[in-house]
Motif scaffolding. Structure first.
Motif, mmCIF file in Angstrom:
data_model
loop_
_atom_site.group_PDB
_atom_site.id
_atom_site.type_symbol
_atom_site.label_atom_id
_atom_site.label_comp_id
_atom_site.label_asym_id
_atom_site.label_seq_id
_atom_site.Cartn_x
_atom_site.Cartn_y
_atom_site.Cartn_z
ATOM 1 N N ARG A 62 0.835 -1.209 0.000
ATOM 2 C CA ARG A 62 0.000 0.000 0.000
ATOM 3 C C ARG A 62 0.867 1.255 0.000
ATOM 4 N N ALA A 63 1.970 1.236 0.775
ATOM 5 C CA ALA A 63 2.861 2.393 0.825
ATOM 6 C C ALA A 63 3.519 2.642 -0.523
ATOM 7 N N ILE A 64 3.984 1.569 -1.175
ATOM 8 C CA ILE A 64 4.592 1.727 -2.497
ATOM 9 C C ILE A 64 3.565 2.285 -3.480
ATOM 10 N N SER A 65 2.331 1.798 -3.388
ATOM 11 C CA SER A 65 1.275 2.305 -4.261
ATOM 12 C C SER A 65 1.058 3.798 -4.042
ATOM 13 N N ARG A 66 0.982 4.205 -2.784
ATOM 14 C CA ARG A 66 0.728 5.614 -2.477
ATOM 15 C C ARG A 66 1.896 6.497 -2.896
ATOM 16 N N LEU A 67 3.111 6.025 -2.647
ATOM 17 C CA LEU A 67 4.289 6.815 -3.014
ATOM 18 C C LEU A 67 4.425 6.904 -4.533
ATOM 19 N N ALA A 114 4.437 10.176 -6.921
ATOM 20 C CA ALA A 114 5.472 10.455 -7.920
ATOM 21 C C ALA A 114 4.908 10.525 -9.334
ATOM 22 N N GLY A 115 3.605 10.314 -9.472
ATOM 23 C CA GLY A 115 2.987 10.380 -10.791
ATOM 24 C C GLY A 115 3.082 9.104 -11.594
ATOM 25 N N ASP A 116 3.449 7.983 -10.952
ATOM 26 C CA ASP A 116 3.572 6.696 -11.644
ATOM 27 C C ASP A 116 2.300 5.887 -11.379
ATOM 28 N N ASP A 117 1.271 6.127 -12.168
ATOM 29 C CA ASP A 117 -0.019 5.491 -11.936
ATOM 30 C C ASP A 117 0.020 3.988 -12.191
ATOM 31 N N THR A 118 0.865 3.538 -13.105
ATOM 32 C CA THR A 118 0.952 2.109 -13.408
ATOM 33 C C THR A 118 1.452 1.333 -12.199
#
Length: 687
Positions: free
Chosen positions: A222-227, A231-235
């Protein structure tokens, strides 16, 4: 306790701009003595009618400071034990299983450099070596929720993804769950490992699908997803959000026991004693980790918290048991320390501050977000007070590894156990009792977890938290039931940079808009005197007691504390009553412009010297650096001195021993190429 090697930073708002609710200088002097200035510059100050809660709040900041280790160019890291352990990471003495707790507590410091250094080391310096299970990506996100430094938090995304994917070696692709042996989950002698040994051991083995590691990996995903979204990396954000959702689904589906009403382990191992996918036969405190990390959002699972309140289950007389008394190997001692014969660490019933912290975080999350009535704010405060009491050993604060739930006494009691840092406390006060709930958006939320009924024995009539850094501002929270204590009005009040932004006549959840203020850059002053390896430079020597090179290096190993139970550093014990010296050879000409020196006063054997001077060696003789200390040297605090830069290969501190029979113990000597911010040039630094 280290200043050196750390950058010094100040929030956009300064302490002087916030309301003066508490006498901070007096409080700092009371709890920290000669070391008060570090705390005045850094910590949020707290006050309540409960003297023990107040004392342990400030004591735990001492523990935090004591575990800071300066390591040179990498800045400052954090240790779990004050001294070296055979299983920690050389040469820094760090362990990744406890890494999140300095982040939880340290995110509330005004000096951001300590966590910048620590988090950088964990992601790019090899600190997160997967020795144990961990939730470090989630802790990095939680730090971001407080300081709002998106550029710093997102820079580690490649390392976070790489580390997350390495955990595939502990992932069952058929079950969609992670597994681990309890030892590598930092919980040796758990039900899974004991029963997998047939009740004969449990230090190793017992691989199991556990609520703990799966909650950690959920939180990290979840943290990686949020970060990534930040950072603008939706994928990448979508990919890791899906991983988190998949873990949530399978933890709830497979690790929830309808028979026990609890999250439990299932076996990965299959042998003559236990079988693959069978559930373990008892409840453990680790079953609350899904709430610690926000994995559980269905209120039907809240029934598990009934076990934390029952005296014959997880609620011991002096703390939360790790296993219930009904377990057949409850509190059975399997392992002893070879050198002393004392009991070693086990998780088959003892109270552990580590999991107590996790349970209290989980309970705070439930009380803030869950719609249930089974467990209350009064229960939270009762458990928090119980945890507070555990910090006392023979009437003095000394957090240790684990405790007997029947007596509240430490179990392990080994020399290494004093002032152990594998738990949090100050963060529990700030986010739980006071109720500052960190968020990534532009909202300040405050929800104190105190009973709202004034007649409740766990209620408090007043409290204050002053100058907590949040989104580049300083936040203060004041509660005074009838206004008679602080004389600033009745009820709950919230301040941002000294401006009241929300209030309520009673305890309530309050919110207020808050922007992200610019954060000042972090500047760095490296402690050049640090030497972590025996053959490296600088090399120390001394007028006396110089034969043991390991002891000599203890005064330049980046570690320093004032706790008397574990003493390190070179001393003049046994020396004649005449000037003594401690010298450093840098191996090559080195430019030095300032010094910080720490002496111990243990009230028995050691005291500060009567005087000291810094010298450098040139043209066959020792010369003064050009500045002399002003005033009497301090013990248990920093003695700071600055001068015009001097380049030499050798430097020394020359001092006159104190009058009487006591010797000098030099805890740590730090040398810098420039003068660190806040240092008093040419003077001993008095708080």
């Amino acid at each position: 306790m280290n200043d050196g090697g750390a950058a010094r930073s100040t929030p956009a708002a300064t302490a002087s701009s916030a309301p003066t609710i508490l006498p901070q200088a007096a409080i700092a002097r009371r709890y920290f003595g000669n070391d008060a200035s570090w705390y005045e510059n850094n910590i949020p100050f707290f006050d309540s009618p409960d003297a023990k809660t107040n004392q342990i709040y400030y004591y735990r900041w001492e523990v935090f400071r004591a575990h800071i280790r300066a390591v040179g160019a990498q800045g400052n890291l954090f240790t779990e034990f004050l001294q070296d352990m055979t299983w920690d990471r050389d040469p820094y003495s760090t362990l990744n299983d406890s890494a999140i707790f300095p982040i939880y507590d340290g995110r509330w410091l005004r000096d951001r450099s300590y966590l910048d250094d620590w988090i950088s080391y964990l992601w790019t310096g090899g600190g997160n070596n997967r020795h144990f299970s961990e939730s470090i990506a989630d802790a990095t996100w939680q730090r971001y929720e407080v300081d709002g430094d998106a550029a710093f938090a997102t820079r580690f995304l490649p390392s976070m993804e790489q580390t997350y994917n390495l955990w595939d070696d502990h992932y069952d692709f058929d079950k969609h769950l992670y597994w681990i042996e309890p030892l590598l989950d930092a919980t040796e002698y758990s039900i899974a490992s004991i029963d997998a040994s047939g009740g004969k051991d449990g230090f190793r083995g017992g691989d199991a699908f556990r609520p703990s590691i799966n909650s950690y990996m959920f939180a990290n995903a979840r943290a990686i997803s949020r970060l990534a979204a930040l950072a603008g990396d939706d994928t990448t954000a979508s990919r890791y959000a899906a991983k988190a959702a998949d873990l949530r689904r399978h933890v709830e589906q497979h690790l929830w026991s309808t028979e026990l009403d609890h999250f439990i382990d299932r076996y990965k191992v299959d042998n003559e004693f236990v079988h693959y996918w069978d559930p373990v036969g008892g409840r453990e405190l680790a079953g609350y980790t899904p709430w610690t990390f926000g994995l559980v959002d269905d209120p039907k699972y809240a029934v598990a918290w009934a076990h934390a309140l029952k005296a014959d289950q997880l609620h011991g007389p002096h703390g939360l048991r790790t296993v219930e008394p009904s377990y057949k190997h409850y509190m059975q001692q399997f392992r002893y320390d070879e050198a002393t014969g004392l009991r070693e660490c086990q998780w088959n019933g003892p109270v552990w501050p580590f999991q107590t912290t996790q349970a209290l975080i989980g309970l705070a999350n439930l009380l803030n977000t869950g719609s249930q009535t089974l467990i209350t704010r009064a229960d939270y405060m009762s458990l928090l007070k119980q945890y507070t009491e555990l910090h006392y050993v023979d009437g003095h604060p000394d957090i240790q590894e684990d405790y007997d739930p029947a007596t509240g006494k430490p179990i392990v009691g080994l020399p290494r156990s004093h002032h152990y840092y594998h738990s949090a406390y100050d963060d529990l006060i700030i986010t739980g009792l006071v109720g500052i709930r960190p968020r990534a958006d532009n909202v300040l939320e405050v929800n104190p977890l105190l009973p709202r009924d004034a007649s409740d024995p766990n209620a408090m009539a007043w409290f204050a938290l002053e100058n907590a850094p949040y989104h580049g501002h300083l936040v203060s929270v004041l509660y005074d039931r009838d206004g008679s204590h602080y004389h600033r009005g009745a009820g709950l009040q919230v301040f941002i940079d000294g401006r009241k932004v929300a209030s309520s006549p009673v305890l309530a959840r309050l919110t207020a808009p808050i922007d992200q203020a610019p954060l000042p850059p972090v500047t760095r002053h490296v402690d050049l005197a640090v030497n972590l390896v025996a053959d490296g430079f600088p090399q120390p020597s001394a007028s006396v007691n110089g034969d043991d090179k390991k002891v000599l290096r203890q005064s330049i190993d980046g570690r320093m504390w004032f706790f008397p139970q574990i003493q390190e550093g070179w001393s003049t014990a046994g020396a004649a009553d005449k000037p003594q010296w401690y010298a450093l050879d840098f191996g090559t000409p080195t430019t030095i412009a300032s010094s910080q020196i720490y002496f111990l006063d243990d009230a028995t054997h050691f005291a500060a010297p009567a005087s000291y001077a810094i010298q450098y060696f040139k043209d066959g003789a020792w010369h003064a650096v050009g500045s002399e200390p002003v005033g009497k040297p301090l013990a248990n605090g920093v003695n700071a001195l600055g001068w015009a830069p001097v380049t030499a290969r050798r430097f020394r501190v020359l001092f006159t021993p104190p009058a009487g029979q006591r010797a000098v113990r030099l805890l740590e000597w730090k040398l810098y190429a420039s003068a660190p911010v806040h240092q008093l040039v040419g003077a001993t630094q008095h708080p």
